[in-house]
Design a protein around this motif. Structure first.
Motif, PDB file in Angstrom:
ATOM      1  N   LEU A  67      84.908 -40.640-100.043  1.00 44.03           N
ATOM      2  CA  LEU A  67      85.245 -39.230-100.187  1.00 44.03           C
ATOM      3  C   LEU A  67      86.749 -39.088-100.016  1.00 44.03           C
ATOM      4  O   LEU A  67      87.297 -39.424 -98.962  1.00 44.03           O
ATOM      5  N   ALA A 165      77.433 -35.912 -99.357  1.00 46.92           N
ATOM      6  CA  ALA A 165      78.042 -36.446 -98.132  1.00 46.92           C
ATOM      7  C   ALA A 165      77.149 -37.462 -97.432  1.00 46.92           C
ATOM      8  O   ALA A 165      77.645 -38.273 -96.629  1.00 46.92           O
ATOM      9  N   ILE A 168      78.583 -41.035 -97.919  1.00 49.48           N
ATOM     10  CA  ILE A 168      79.979 -41.346 -97.620  1.00 49.48           C
ATOM     11  C   ILE A 168      80.075 -42.495 -96.612  1.00 49.48           C
ATOM     12  O   ILE A 168      79.443 -42.472 -95.562  1.00 49.48           O
ATOM     13  N   ILE A 171      86.275 -41.997 -95.694  1.00 48.44           N
ATOM     14  CA  ILE A 171      86.997 -40.770 -96.020  1.00 48.44           C
ATOM     15  C   ILE A 171      88.482 -41.094 -96.067  1.00 48.44           C
ATOM     16  O   ILE A 171      89.025 -41.693 -95.138  1.00 48.44           O
ATOM     17  N   LEU A 188      80.557 -32.770 -92.820  1.00 51.68           N
ATOM     18  CA  LEU A 188      80.581 -34.038 -93.538  1.00 51.68           C
ATOM     19  C   LEU A 188      80.062 -35.175 -92.666  1.00 51.68           C
ATOM     20  O   LEU A 188      79.238 -35.998 -93.106  1.00 51.68           O
ATOM     21  N   SER A 191      76.317 -34.926 -91.946  1.00 55.43           N
ATOM     22  CA  SER A 191      75.447 -35.220 -93.090  1.00 55.43           C
ATOM     23  C   SER A 191      75.397 -36.696 -93.433  1.00 55.43           C
ATOM     24  O   SER A 191      74.424 -37.160 -94.039  1.00 55.43           O
ATOM     25  N   ALA A 192      76.435 -37.446 -93.097  1.00 59.02           N
ATOM     26  CA  ALA A 192      76.511 -38.853 -93.489  1.00 59.02           C
ATOM     27  C   ALA A 192      75.411 -39.669 -92.817  1.00 59.02           C
ATOM     28  O   ALA A 192      75.193 -39.554 -91.611  1.00 59.02           O
TER      29      ALA A 192
END
Length: 288
Positions: A67, A165, A168, A171, A188, A191-192
């Motif tokens: 990301l 997300a 991911i 980042i 983010l 959610s990963a």
């Protein structure tokens, strides 16, 4: 607009960076490269080899993604996944041929341009930026696999972004960190599926500590590379330079030989779970 106040002589004294707001959300990147190129903008160049090493370490299974936060026109993705340098991109977007094209013609040309230079080890990249035109360009020419024009600082993420997300693993950030807070990182990271690493090149004029503290709450330890700083761009003038010197000094850093010599500088911060901090050491990632 930059905030200004009058100095003792009655002249405007700049208190922040020169704004380049009009170049970040156009139909294509030509103005970005023309305007920032005039001041030698270099951060994506410094990030290129480091991000490639990190992506190779982190993306091991199908579906895992990078990301790129504040991704703009997909410049980091272009350098990550294509046999190109930042100087190549400057030459490409300021060439007489590119300047003469319409935005639609340039996008069509760029699809072939990037396809022909795609690396065999290219990795999936998704982009997040508040600029819808920049995101649309990066998607249209194939630089990012998916893109989201969302501002998580002001609005909750969409379901589509949260779904993306989940995959991911890394980042990346080369600009815009001063506009980010826990509001962006919280959804983010929550959610990963697997806690991602976070690699950020951050101007020395601001503090990364609030973000690092938030990342620590998620189990990520942030290291700052001590070997060197990285030139961002030249100052637009004496007022901007004085702002940078004052800001760096206020944050307890020494501007001598860096901001005092005429350039903004960034520091590299890498956040990883504590178990990953020495695998490999940050010095090795940057220096080799």
């Amino acid at each position: 607009m930059a905030e200004v106040q009058e100095d003792d002589a009655g002249e405007p004294a700049q208190r922040t960076m020169t704004p380049f707001d009009d170049i970040y959300d156009q139909a294509d990147p030509r103005a970005f490269f023309r305007e920032l190129g005039a001041f030698g903008y270099r951060t994506p160049h410094h990030a290129q080899r480091i991000f490639r090493r990190l992506a190779a370490l982190r993306l091991r299974a199908p579906g895992e993604v990078v990301l790129d936060l504040c991704c703009s026109y997909g410049i980091n993705a272009a350098l990550l996944n294509h046999e190109l340098t930042l100087d190549d991109l400057y030459a490409h977007y300021t060439s007489p041929r590119a300047v003469a094209m319409t935005a639609e013609e340039l996008a069509e040309h760029d699809r072939s341009f990037f396809r022909a230079r795609r690396r065999r080890d290219a990795v999936p990249v998704i982009g997040l930026d508040i600029a819808p035109n920049a995101i649309a360009y990066a998607r249209a020419v194939g630089l990012i696999d998916d893109g989201f024009a969302e501002n998580l600082e002001t609005t909750p993420p969409t379901r589509d972004l949260l779904d993306a997300a989940r995959s991911i693993r890394l980042i990346t950030i080369t600009g815009g960190a001063s506009f980010l807070s826990r509001a962006t990182f919280q959804p983010l990271l929550d959610s990963a599926r697997t806690l991602p690493w976070v690699a950020a090149f951050v101007l020395r004029t601001g503090s990364y500590a609030p973000i690092a503290e938030h990342l620590a709450g998620h189990g990520l330890t942030t290291e700052t590379y001590a070997g060197r700083t990285f030139v961002q761009r030249r100052f637009t003038g004496a007022a901007e330079q004085q702002y940078a010197i004052d800001a760096v000094t206020a944050h307890g850093q020494d501007p001598d030989g860096k901001e005092s010599a005429g350039h903004f500088h960034t520091a590299l911060h890498l956040a990883r779970p504590s178990a990953d901090v020495s695998t490999p050491p940050l010095d090795e990632l940057v220096a080799r």
